[in-house]
Design a protein around this motif. Structure first.
Motif, PDB file in Angstrom:
ATOM      1  N   LYS A 102      15.761  21.153  -6.872  1.00 44.15           N
ATOM      2  CA  LYS A 102      16.403  20.636  -5.659  1.00 44.15           C
ATOM      3  C   LYS A 102      17.922  20.690  -5.772  1.00 44.15           C
ATOM      4  O   LYS A 102      18.619  21.010  -4.800  1.00 44.15           O
ATOM      5  CB  LYS A 102      15.943  19.207  -5.401  1.00 44.15           C
ATOM      6  CG  LYS A 102      14.510  19.091  -4.925  1.00 44.15           C
ATOM      7  CD  LYS A 102      14.179  17.648  -4.566  1.00 44.15           C
ATOM      8  CE  LYS A 102      12.759  17.530  -4.025  1.00 44.15           C
ATOM      9  NZ  LYS A 102      12.417  16.136  -3.627  1.00 44.15           N
ATOM     10  N   PHE A 103      18.411  20.375  -6.958  1.00 45.04           N
ATOM     11  CA  PHE A 103      19.861  20.407  -7.125  1.00 45.04           C
ATOM     12  C   PHE A 103      20.401  21.837  -7.010  1.00 45.04           C
ATOM     13  O   PHE A 103      21.436  22.071  -6.354  1.00 45.04           O
ATOM     14  CB  PHE A 103      20.231  19.820  -8.493  1.00 45.04           C
ATOM     15  CG  PHE A 103      21.696  19.813  -8.775  1.00 45.04           C
ATOM     16  CD1 PHE A 103      22.537  18.950  -8.087  1.00 45.04           C
ATOM     17  CD2 PHE A 103      22.235  20.667  -9.722  1.00 45.04           C
ATOM     18  CE1 PHE A 103      23.905  18.952  -8.342  1.00 45.04           C
ATOM     19  CE2 PHE A 103      23.595  20.674  -9.975  1.00 45.04           C
ATOM     20  CZ  PHE A 103      24.434  19.805  -9.292  1.00 45.04           C
ATOM     21  N   TRP A 106      20.378  22.865  -3.381  1.00 46.00           N
ATOM     22  CA  TRP A 106      21.455  22.203  -2.643  1.00 46.00           C
ATOM     23  C   TRP A 106      22.796  22.859  -2.939  1.00 46.00           C
ATOM     24  O   TRP A 106      23.607  23.077  -2.018  1.00 46.00           O
ATOM     25  CB  TRP A 106      21.485  20.724  -3.035  1.00 46.00           C
ATOM     26  CG  TRP A 106      22.433  19.907  -2.197  1.00 46.00           C
ATOM     27  CD1 TRP A 106      22.127  19.216  -1.065  1.00 46.00           C
ATOM     28  CD2 TRP A 106      23.827  19.688  -2.450  1.00 46.00           C
ATOM     29  NE1 TRP A 106      23.243  18.577  -0.591  1.00 46.00           N
ATOM     30  CE2 TRP A 106      24.299  18.859  -1.420  1.00 46.00           C
ATOM     31  CE3 TRP A 106      24.708  20.103  -3.437  1.00 46.00           C
ATOM     32  CZ2 TRP A 106      25.622  18.438  -1.349  1.00 46.00           C
ATOM     33  CZ3 TRP A 106      26.024  19.712  -3.369  1.00 46.00           C
ATOM     34  CH2 TRP A 106      26.483  18.878  -2.329  1.00 46.00           C
ATOM     35  N   ILE A 107      23.053  23.219  -4.193  1.00 45.45           N
ATOM     36  CA  ILE A 107      24.313  23.858  -4.572  1.00 45.45           C
ATOM     37  C   ILE A 107      24.440  25.231  -3.905  1.00 45.45           C
ATOM     38  O   ILE A 107      25.511  25.598  -3.394  1.00 45.45           O
ATOM     39  CB  ILE A 107      24.416  23.985  -6.099  1.00 45.45           C
ATOM     40  CG1 ILE A 107      24.584  22.602  -6.739  1.00 45.45           C
ATOM     41  CG2 ILE A 107      25.584  24.881  -6.495  1.00 45.45           C
ATOM     42  CD1 ILE A 107      25.844  21.880  -6.342  1.00 45.45           C
ATOM     43  N   ALA A 108      23.357  25.995  -3.898  1.00 44.65           N
ATOM     44  CA  ALA A 108      23.407  27.325  -3.286  1.00 44.65           C
ATOM     45  C   ALA A 108      23.702  27.236  -1.792  1.00 44.65           C
ATOM     46  O   ALA A 108      24.520  28.008  -1.257  1.00 44.65           O
ATOM     47  CB  ALA A 108      22.087  28.057  -3.526  1.00 44.65           C
ATOM     48  N   GLU A 109      23.037  26.282  -1.115  1.00 43.11           N
ATOM     49  CA  GLU A 109      23.286  26.121   0.320  1.00 43.11           C
ATOM     50  C   GLU A 109      24.721  25.673   0.584  1.00 43.11           C
ATOM     51  O   GLU A 109      25.378  26.163   1.509  1.00 43.11           O
ATOM     52  CB  GLU A 109      22.304  25.103   0.891  1.00 43.11           C
ATOM     53  CG  GLU A 109      22.447  24.893   2.389  1.00 43.11           C
ATOM     54  CD  GLU A 109      21.440  23.890   2.922  1.00 43.11           C
ATOM     55  OE1 GLU A 109      21.468  23.602   4.136  1.00 43.11           O
ATOM     56  OE2 GLU A 109      20.623  23.396   2.110  1.00 43.11           O
ATOM     57  N   LYS A 110      25.222  24.761  -0.237  1.00 45.53           N
ATOM     58  CA  LYS A 110      26.580  24.254  -0.053  1.00 45.53           C
ATOM     59  C   LYS A 110      27.615  25.348  -0.285  1.00 45.53           C
ATOM     60  O   LYS A 110      28.571  25.500   0.494  1.00 45.53           O
ATOM     61  CB  LYS A 110      26.824  23.096  -1.021  1.00 45.53           C
ATOM     62  CG  LYS A 110      28.112  22.324  -0.744  1.00 45.53           C
ATOM     63  CD  LYS A 110      27.994  21.543   0.541  1.00 45.53           C
ATOM     64  CE  LYS A 110      29.181  20.627   0.747  1.00 45.53           C
ATOM     65  NZ  LYS A 110      29.075  19.841   2.002  1.00 45.53           N
ATOM     66  N   GLU A 111      27.410  26.116  -1.339  1.00 50.58           N
ATOM     67  CA  GLU A 111      28.361  27.189  -1.631  1.00 50.58           C
ATOM     68  C   GLU A 111      28.344  28.261  -0.541  1.00 50.58           C
ATOM     69  O   GLU A 111      29.388  28.831  -0.199  1.00 50.58           O
ATOM     70  CB  GLU A 111      28.023  27.814  -2.988  1.00 50.58           C
ATOM     71  CG  GLU A 111      28.239  26.897  -4.178  1.00 50.58           C
ATOM     72  CD  GLU A 111      29.695  26.495  -4.356  1.00 50.58           C
ATOM     73  OE1 GLU A 111      30.583  27.252  -3.903  1.00 50.58           O
ATOM     74  OE2 GLU A 111      29.953  25.430  -4.941  1.00 50.58           O
ATOM     75  N   GLY A 112      27.156  28.529   0.033  1.00 53.91           N
ATOM     76  CA  GLY A 112      27.089  29.488   1.136  1.00 53.91           C
ATOM     77  C   GLY A 112      27.853  29.014   2.356  1.00 53.91           C
ATOM     78  O   GLY A 112      28.555  29.793   3.006  1.00 53.91           O
ATOM     79  N   THR A 113      27.718  27.726   2.667  1.00 53.06           N
ATOM     80  CA  THR A 113      28.448  27.167   3.809  1.00 53.06           C
ATOM     81  C   THR A 113      29.952  27.249   3.591  1.00 53.06           C
ATOM     82  O   THR A 113      30.722  27.601   4.505  1.00 53.06           O
ATOM     83  CB  THR A 113      28.026  25.717   4.046  1.00 53.06           C
ATOM     84  OG1 THR A 113      26.612  25.657   4.244  1.00 53.06           O
ATOM     85  CG2 THR A 113      28.721  25.145   5.267  1.00 53.06           C
ATOM     86  N   VAL A 114      30.389  26.932   2.386  1.00 49.64           N
ATOM     87  CA  VAL A 114      31.822  26.986   2.080  1.00 49.64           C
ATOM     88  C   VAL A 114      32.342  28.420   2.168  1.00 49.64           C
ATOM     89  O   VAL A 114      33.444  28.669   2.681  1.00 49.64           O
ATOM     90  CB  VAL A 114      32.086  26.382   0.682  1.00 49.64           C
ATOM     91  CG1 VAL A 114      33.528  26.598   0.274  1.00 49.64           C
ATOM     92  CG2 VAL A 114      31.759  24.895   0.673  1.00 49.64           C
ATOM     93  N   ALA A 115      31.549  29.366   1.673  1.00 46.12           N
ATOM     94  CA  ALA A 115      31.966  30.765   1.745  1.00 46.12           C
ATOM     95  C   ALA A 115      32.087  31.237   3.193  1.00 46.12           C
ATOM     96  O   ALA A 115      33.022  31.979   3.543  1.00 46.12           O
ATOM     97  CB  ALA A 115      30.975  31.643   0.982  1.00 46.12           C
TER      98      ALA A 115
END
Length: 227
Positions: A102-103, A106-115
Motif C-alpha cells: 500500500k505504501f 501510494w508513493i507511485a501515485e503521489k509521484e505521478g501527480t507531482v510529475a
C-alpha cells in the motif's frame, strides 16, 4: 534531550531555501544540528522537496517532534502514512507485506501527480515566454531588379492610355500601314472603278473612231458624185 525536526533557513533575501534537519530544541534556528535529512524549496511550483523518508521515519519512531511546516512536508512525502500503516501492522490489522504494498502504491501515485503538475507548469511557463517574446518576423522577400527608364515610361504610358485612345491609335497605325480590312476593301473598290472607267473610255474611243471613218467615206462619195 528534546529533539525536533525543523527547517533551517538558507538562501538570500526574498529567495528562501530550507534544510530539513534534526536538531536540539534548545539550539538556535540556524545553529548546530544533529543530522540533515532533506531540503525544501518553496519558490518552485510545485514546491521541490528532497527528503530521506527512511531517516525521517526512524526519527519519528524515536520520538522526534516535527514543527507544523515539517509535519505538512512529512504528510506530503508519505512518512506519516507509513507510520500509520506500521501502527496497523503492530496491532495485527495488516501484514507487513500489505503495508509495504500500500505504501509503494501510494508513493507511485503521489509521484505521478507531482510529475504531471510539474510538466503542466513547465508548459505554462514556456507558453508565457513565447507570448512575451512574440513570434519572429518572416524573412524579407528579395527585392525585384530595377527596370530601365525607357521600359518604365512605355509601361506607364500603356497603363495610362484609355481603351478608346488605344483603339484609335491601333486603327491609325493599321490605316497608315494599309493592313486593315477596311482599307484593303476600299483600295479594291477604287481599283475596280478605275479599271471600269478605263474600259468605258476605251470603248468610247473605238466608237468615235468608227463614226469618223464612216463620215469620211460618205463625204468622199459625195465629192465623187459631184465630179
Amino acid at each position: 534531550m528534546p529533539v525536533k525536526i525543523r527547517l533551517q533557513r538558507k538562501g538570500r533575501r526574498k529567495r528562501p531555501f530550507y534544510h530539513i534537519v534534526i536538531a536540539d530544541a534548545r539550539a538556535p534556528r540556524d545553529g548546530k544540528f544533529i543530522e540533515k535529512i532533506g531540503t525544501y524549496n518553496p519558490m518552485t511550483v510545485p514546491a521541490t522537496i528532497d527528503l530521506d523518508r527512511d531517516s525521517a521515519y526512524q526519527w519519528l519512531l524515536k520520538g522526534a517532534q516535527p514543527t507544523d511546516t515539517v509535519r505538512a512536508i512529512l504528510r506530503f512525502k508519505g512518512v506519516l502514512y507509513r507510520k500509520h500503516l506500521q501502527r496497523g501492522v503492530d496491532k495485527g490489522a495488516l501484514s507487513q507485506e500489505d503495508a509495504d504494498r500500500k505504501f509503494d502504491e501510494w508513493i507511485a501515485e503521489k509521484e505521478g501527480t507531482v510529475a504531471e503538475r510539474r510538466a503542466a507548469q513547465e508548459q505554462k511557463d514556456a507558453d508565457f515566454r513565447a507570448q512575451v517574446s512574440g513570434t519572429p518576423p518572416p524573412p524579407p522577400e528579395p527585392e525585384p531588379e530595377p527596370a530601365t527608364e525607357e521600359a518604365t515610361d512605355v509601361a506607364t504610358a500603356e497603363d495610362t492610355t484609355p481603351p478608346s485612345a488605344t483603339s484609335e491609335l491601333d486603327a491609325a497605325r493599321a490605316e497608315a500601314e494599309g493592313s486593315t480590312p477596311e482599307s484593303k476593301a476600299a483600295a479594291a473598290d477604287v481599283a475596280g472603278e478605275a479599271k471600269a472607267e478605263a474600259e468605258a473610255a476605251e470603248a468610247a474611243g473605238e466608237a468615235l473612231e468608227a463614226a469618223n471613218e464612216g463620215k469620211d467615206d460618205s463625204g468622199t462619195g459625195n465629192i465623187a458624185k459631184e465630179v
